[in-house]
Design an enzyme around this catalytic site. Sequence first.
Site, PDB file in Angstrom:
ATOM      1  N   CYS A  81       0.865  -1.180   0.000  1.00 29.05           N
ATOM      2  CA  CYS A  81       0.000   0.000   0.000  1.00 29.05           C
ATOM      3  C   CYS A  81       0.900   1.227   0.000  1.00 29.05           C
ATOM      4  O   CYS A  81       1.615   1.481   0.983  1.00 29.05           O
ATOM      5  CB  CYS A  81      -0.919  -0.006   1.220  1.00 29.05           C
ATOM      6  N   CYS A 220      -5.227   5.850  -3.625  1.00 24.84           N
ATOM      7  CA  CYS A 220      -4.509   4.571  -3.632  1.00 24.84           C
ATOM      8  C   CYS A 220      -3.127   4.827  -4.192  1.00 24.84           C
ATOM      9  O   CYS A 220      -2.986   5.197  -5.363  1.00 24.84           O
ATOM     10  CB  CYS A 220      -5.252   3.542  -4.470  1.00 24.84           C
TER      11      CYS A 220
END
Length: 281
Positions: A81, A220
Amino acid sequence: MRFTKGHGTGNDFVILPDPFGELDLTPELVAALCDRRRGIGGDGVLRVVRSAKHPEAAGFAAEAEWFMDYHNSDGSIAEMCGNGLRVFVRYLLDRGLATPGPEGLAVATRAGVLVTLIGDGTIRARMTTPRVYAGSTATVGARIVPGVAVDTGNPHLVCGLHDGMELAALDLTRPPLHDPAVFPNGVNVEFVEPAEPVEGVDGHVRMRVHERGSGETQSCGTGALAVGTVALRDAGLTTGSIAVDLPGGRLVVTHDAEGGWWLEGPAVLVADGEVDPAAVL
């Protein structure tokens, strides 16, 4: 159980300090903590654990003291991430758990050991080298949108909008349908449209993303990396920078002359607290 809440361009996380790997972090507990009505709320959980104390990261202990144990909001485990990495580093710095060296601060992840550089209000993370490897499609409602598969340490499908499709009009309340033969473990889907030129970068795009295991998120990081990779390729550039605007803010993706891929953006800690696991469960 102590926690900190943080975010990177609106992609928010529950941060759990667990240096010795003692927490019983089950998928059910992760999902309960991330519940925005009955828990703390977040797109995922970042467990802060020493690499030597986690079975998946012990082999990285000589390179990076800390391991980012990342879980999606539904309790599933993710490989990487990008926004979470920057928030993780902000937490380490704020709590005095790590000090960057001359070459930055290394963090172990399931995608390998990644180096971060601390800037003035932002953090730059050197990401795994993205790999464009296939063409595929995503289905949103009745529309089929062609896209490009990109591996950034986790799977992405970057879909450029066409035929008058508008980014703001997309319904991402449900997961876009994808080809399981190309993405057997699911995929993060990015939808992209061009944006007006901005100074200091070689390209500018806007995107929305539906993340595997989390739904649509404000941002994201690995998705922005995938989008920046495709944008540079489509512009015929082998190096350069792309500004990627997401609902939660701007990230900048850079491919430098030495072959490094970088993701830069803010990382903010907003609250500390204590939670009763039994209560949220």
